[in-house]
Design a protein around this motif. Sequence first.
Motif, PDB file in Angstrom:
ATOM      1  N   UNK A 119      -8.302   5.852  -6.918  1.00 56.21           N
ATOM      2  CA  UNK A 119      -9.589   5.488  -6.348  1.00 56.21           C
ATOM      3  C   UNK A 119     -10.068   4.053  -6.168  1.00 56.21           C
ATOM      4  N   UNK A 120      -9.941   3.177  -7.381  1.00 57.47           N
ATOM      5  CA  UNK A 120     -10.044   1.924  -7.141  1.00 57.47           C
ATOM      6  C   UNK A 120      -9.056   1.177  -6.212  1.00 57.47           C
ATOM      7  N   UNK A 121      -7.650   1.845  -6.044  1.00 57.93           N
ATOM      8  CA  UNK A 121      -6.838   1.301  -5.207  1.00 57.93           C
ATOM      9  C   UNK A 121      -7.091   1.482  -3.745  1.00 57.93           C
ATOM     10  N   UNK A 122      -7.701   2.568  -3.389  1.00 52.38           N
ATOM     11  CA  UNK A 122      -7.983   3.042  -2.061  1.00 52.38           C
ATOM     12  C   UNK A 122      -9.249   2.335  -1.480  1.00 52.38           C
ATOM     13  N   UNK A 123     -10.356   2.207  -2.533  1.00 51.36           N
ATOM     14  CA  UNK A 123     -11.594   1.441  -2.149  1.00 51.36           C
ATOM     15  C   UNK A 123     -11.029   0.009  -1.902  1.00 51.36           C
ATOM     16  N   UNK A 140     -10.131  -4.140   2.730  1.00 51.43           N
ATOM     17  CA  UNK A 140      -9.367  -5.323   3.109  1.00 51.43           C
ATOM     18  C   UNK A 140      -8.751  -5.115   4.603  1.00 51.43           C
ATOM     19  N   UNK A 141      -8.024  -4.144   4.366  1.00 48.59           N
ATOM     20  CA  UNK A 141      -7.149  -3.879   5.907  1.00 48.59           C
ATOM     21  C   UNK A 141      -6.954  -2.433   6.273  1.00 48.59           C
ATOM     22  N   UNK A 142      -8.055  -1.521   6.427  1.00 51.12           N
ATOM     23  CA  UNK A 142      -7.998  -0.126   6.786  1.00 51.12           C
ATOM     24  C   UNK A 142      -7.939  -0.088   8.074  1.00 51.12           C
ATOM     25  N   UNK A 143      -6.835   0.582   8.616  1.00 50.61           N
ATOM     26  CA  UNK A 143      -6.733   0.687   9.977  1.00 50.61           C
ATOM     27  C   UNK A 143      -7.711   1.480  10.661  1.00 50.61           C
ATOM     28  N   UNK A 144      -8.181   0.887  12.209  1.00 50.31           N
ATOM     29  CA  UNK A 144      -9.372   1.550  12.708  1.00 50.31           C
ATOM     30  C   UNK A 144      -9.693   2.964  12.425  1.00 50.31           C
ATOM     31  N   UNK A 145      -8.444   3.982  12.787  1.00 50.81           N
ATOM     32  CA  UNK A 145      -8.694   5.125  12.888  1.00 50.81           C
ATOM     33  C   UNK A 145      -9.017   5.755  11.659  1.00 50.81           C
ATOM     34  N   UNK A 146      -8.517   5.192  10.637  1.00 49.08           N
ATOM     35  CA  UNK A 146      -8.811   5.689   9.200  1.00 49.08           C
ATOM     36  C   UNK A 146     -10.232   5.599   8.881  1.00 49.08           C
ATOM     37  N   UNK A 147     -10.562   4.106   9.215  1.00 45.78           N
ATOM     38  CA  UNK A 147     -11.685   3.501   8.780  1.00 45.78           C
ATOM     39  C   UNK A 147     -13.029   4.513   9.332  1.00 45.78           C
ATOM     40  N   UNK A 148     -12.844   5.020  10.231  1.00 47.97           N
ATOM     41  CA  UNK A 148     -13.897   6.014  10.820  1.00 47.97           C
ATOM     42  C   UNK A 148     -14.477   7.205   9.993  1.00 47.97           C
ATOM     43  N   UNK A 149     -13.418   7.677   9.087  1.00 45.19           N
ATOM     44  CA  UNK A 149     -13.591   8.821   8.328  1.00 45.19           C
ATOM     45  C   UNK A 149     -15.066   8.459   7.340  1.00 45.19           C
ATOM     46  N   UNK A 150     -15.714   9.663   7.265  1.00 43.60           N
ATOM     47  CA  UNK A 150     -16.983   9.318   6.582  1.00 43.60           C
ATOM     48  C   UNK A 150     -16.876   9.342   5.234  1.00 43.60           C
ATOM     49  N   UNK A 188       0.840  -1.279  -0.141  1.00 41.85           N
ATOM     50  CA  UNK A 188      -0.068  -0.006   0.030  1.00 41.85           C
ATOM     51  C   UNK A 188       1.056   1.130  -0.072  1.00 41.85           C
ATOM     52  N   UNK A 189       1.994   1.193   0.952  1.00 40.75           N
ATOM     53  CA  UNK A 189       2.879   2.297   0.836  1.00 40.75           C
ATOM     54  C   UNK A 189       3.328   2.647  -0.732  1.00 40.75           C
ATOM     55  N   UNK A 190       3.709   1.597  -1.246  1.00 45.39           N
ATOM     56  CA  UNK A 190       4.410   1.711  -2.790  1.00 45.39           C
ATOM     57  C   UNK A 190       3.337   2.175  -3.545  1.00 45.39           C
ATOM     58  N   UNK A 191       1.861   1.824  -3.596  1.00 41.96           N
ATOM     59  CA  UNK A 191       0.850   2.322  -4.311  1.00 41.96           C
ATOM     60  C   UNK A 191       0.806   3.825  -4.191  1.00 41.96           C
TER      61      UNK A 191
END
Length: 398
Positions: A377-381, A386-396, A206-209
């Motif tokens: 946008x496709x890569x971000x979705x 698949x493995x979104x950190x909890x803190x960021x997954x709270x973003x609306x 993900x970092x490389x992306x």
Amino acid sequence: MNPVLVVLAIASFVSGANLRLFDVLLPTIAEAFATPVTTAAMVVTAFTLGYGLFQLVHGPLADRVGKSRVIAVATFIAGTASLGSAFVESLSTLTVLRFVTGIGAGGIIPLALAWIGDNTPYEKRQATLGGFIGIVLLGHILGPAVGGALAHLVTWRAVFVLFALLFFASGITLLVQDSRTRRSPMLARRKIGILRGYAEVLSDRWVRTVLLTVSIEGALFYGAFTYTGAYLKERFDLSYLTIGAVIAAFGFGGVLYSLSVRWLLKRLGETGLVTGGGSILLGCYLLLPLLPAWQPVVPVLIAAGIGFYMFHNTLQTRSTEMAPQARGTALALHACCMFLGQAIGVAICGVAVRVLHYEWTFVLCGVGLMLLGGWFAQQLARHKATREPAAISAMPEP
């Protein structure tokens, strides 16, 4: 407000102004040294190479000795090289000094973002970053405007004297603040080797992306945008003062974005910001060659500022969480990829301007940005699913 954050904002304001300085000064530098604009653009490439390459030094060093101390030293490097630029007698000497200026300037904004990441809880970080980026963007606005005004009313050399003084003042103040804060408890610092640190960060797909996207974005957008001032001069024969004011509209659009980021994020989500930003940039680059007068360029560049920061600020926010254990290194990689991409883009677009002229260069870069936005946008979705950190997954999301 934390006094260190205030000083970091001032230093970043000056660095931001310096970043966009040659958007307006490029034509007058070309005239001063009797060379084509595309040749004079080597000063832009040199600055961005210095800015980008030395991120590889700034980031790990900041993780070891402290971010504010490295930023202070960086301001003195940038100030010294800026002062020397005011007295050059050849384009080659100016190019070398712009490379050194880039080395110093590159140690300011990325490490300031990393400092904010270290010292601000995630739930407050986006608002803090938004306000901070707004200050940097004011520098983007005033850099071309002040540069154009001084070049028109005095001389282009006065621009470098002004920036040198501002760099020195912010560096001295930051050293004073740093000496005070070092009496307080500090974050634990990483002691692993530089190469191992980079290998650790880059081992994540993900970092490389994110870094790949940042580099292509820098090449496509700034590769074309660097020649906007030269295009306006050739197409409408504007004064440097007017060109500076017109180019400043891009930074104003970025400030509008920073003021509306909460509203936009709530309604569009991160993927919407990325795809929407790429589409806006395509529209702006399609419109720019078609405008019959210079006045409509202003709203087009305001829209370009909004579109670019919809895309880029999403990448910045993601970069602050790529490697929380080594934010200096991670943000340095982000900036390195951004400005190496910009340096390559400026060089390639210089060839494209010669062969295809400004119009097709703008169009091709706009198409590329739209396609890049859709891909990321496709890569971000996929990453969020698949493995979104909890803190960021709270973003609306919308």
